[in-house]
Design a protein around this motif. Sequence first.
Motif, PDB file in Angstrom:
ATOM      1  N   LEU A  37       0.850  -1.189   0.000  1.00 13.36           N
ATOM      2  CA  LEU A  37       0.000   0.000   0.000  1.00 13.36           C
ATOM      3  C   LEU A  37       0.883   1.235   0.000  1.00 13.36           C
ATOM      4  CD1 LEU A  37      -2.877   1.379   0.586  1.00 13.36           C
ATOM      5  CD2 LEU A  37      -2.093   1.394   2.945  1.00 13.36           C
ATOM      6  N   VAL A  38       0.556   2.176  -0.876  1.00 13.54           N
ATOM      7  CA  VAL A  38       1.234   3.468  -0.902  1.00 13.54           C
ATOM      8  C   VAL A  38       0.167   4.543  -0.724  1.00 13.54           C
ATOM      9  CG1 VAL A  38       2.644   5.072  -2.241  1.00 13.54           C
ATOM     10  CG2 VAL A  38       3.043   2.606  -2.434  1.00 13.54           C
ATOM     11  N   ASN A  39       0.315   5.354   0.310  1.00 16.65           N
ATOM     12  CA  ASN A  39      -0.642   6.416   0.628  1.00 16.65           C
ATOM     13  C   ASN A  39       0.069   7.761   0.549  1.00 16.65           C
ATOM     14  OD1 ASN A  39      -3.264   7.354   1.706  1.00 16.65           O
ATOM     15  ND2 ASN A  39      -1.983   8.008   3.422  1.00 16.65           N
ATOM     16  N   TYR A  40      -0.587   8.744  -0.086  1.00 10.19           N
ATOM     17  CA  TYR A  40      -0.020  10.080  -0.175  1.00 10.19           C
ATOM     18  C   TYR A  40      -1.054  11.073   0.327  1.00 10.19           C
ATOM     19  CZ  TYR A  40       2.012  14.340  -2.074  1.00 10.19           C
ATOM     20  OH  TYR A  40       2.535  15.600  -2.209  1.00 10.19           O
ATOM     21  N   ALA A  41      -0.696  11.831   1.353  1.00 10.10           N
ATOM     22  CA  ALA A  41      -1.585  12.857   1.908  1.00 10.10           C
ATOM     23  C   ALA A  41      -1.264  14.181   1.225  1.00 10.10           C
ATOM     24  CB  ALA A  41      -1.395  12.964   3.415  1.00 10.10           C
ATOM     25  N   THR A  50      -2.810   3.843  -3.570  1.00  9.06           N
ATOM     26  CA  THR A  50      -2.869   2.702  -4.470  1.00  9.06           C
ATOM     27  C   THR A  50      -2.382   1.491  -3.689  1.00  9.06           C
ATOM     28  OG1 THR A  50      -2.247   1.832  -6.637  1.00  9.06           O
ATOM     29  CG2 THR A  50      -0.565   3.072  -5.453  1.00  9.06           C
ATOM     30  N   GLU A  51      -2.941   0.359  -4.026  1.00 13.38           N
ATOM     31  CA  GLU A  51      -2.515  -0.855  -3.356  1.00 13.38           C
ATOM     32  C   GLU A  51      -2.525  -2.016  -4.341  1.00 13.38           C
ATOM     33  OE1 GLU A  51      -5.428  -2.539  -0.457  1.00 13.38           O
ATOM     34  OE2 GLU A  51      -6.475  -0.656  -0.843  1.00 13.38           O
ATOM     35  N   ALA A  52      -1.725  -3.017  -4.026  1.00 11.83           N
ATOM     36  CA  ALA A  52      -1.629  -4.209  -4.862  1.00 11.83           C
ATOM     37  C   ALA A  52      -1.455  -5.418  -3.950  1.00 11.83           C
ATOM     38  CB  ALA A  52      -0.453  -4.110  -5.817  1.00 11.83           C
ATOM     39  N   GLN A  53      -1.952  -6.557  -4.415  1.00 11.33           N
ATOM     40  CA  GLN A  53      -1.718  -7.826  -3.731  1.00 11.33           C
ATOM     41  C   GLN A  53      -1.083  -8.760  -4.744  1.00 11.33           C
ATOM     42  OE1 GLN A  53      -5.113  -9.608  -1.906  1.00 11.33           O
ATOM     43  NE2 GLN A  53      -5.202  -8.081  -0.289  1.00 11.33           N
TER      44      GLN A  53
END
Length: 84
Positions: A37-41, A50-53
Amino acid sequence: VTVVAGYETLKVDFKETDQSVSEGNYKDYTVRKVPVLVNYALNDNFNIWTEAQFDANSSNVKNVDDERIVPDKTLFAIGARYNF
């Protein structure tokens, strides 16, 4: 920016008391995933992520009727959130 990664595993064991299991219709399987998971505030009120599995050697199992397939694909998602 926040980056989170992990490891998930799920082992499914069917009980022999179920008739369809004893007939060989279902097999035990294991699902292994690596979520990222990559989170940008952008500011205090607005986040995008965005996230990936990614599959990590999950069992590739089908029952004899090809009804159930263990998911061994890579999944992607993207999102945005605004707090009022």
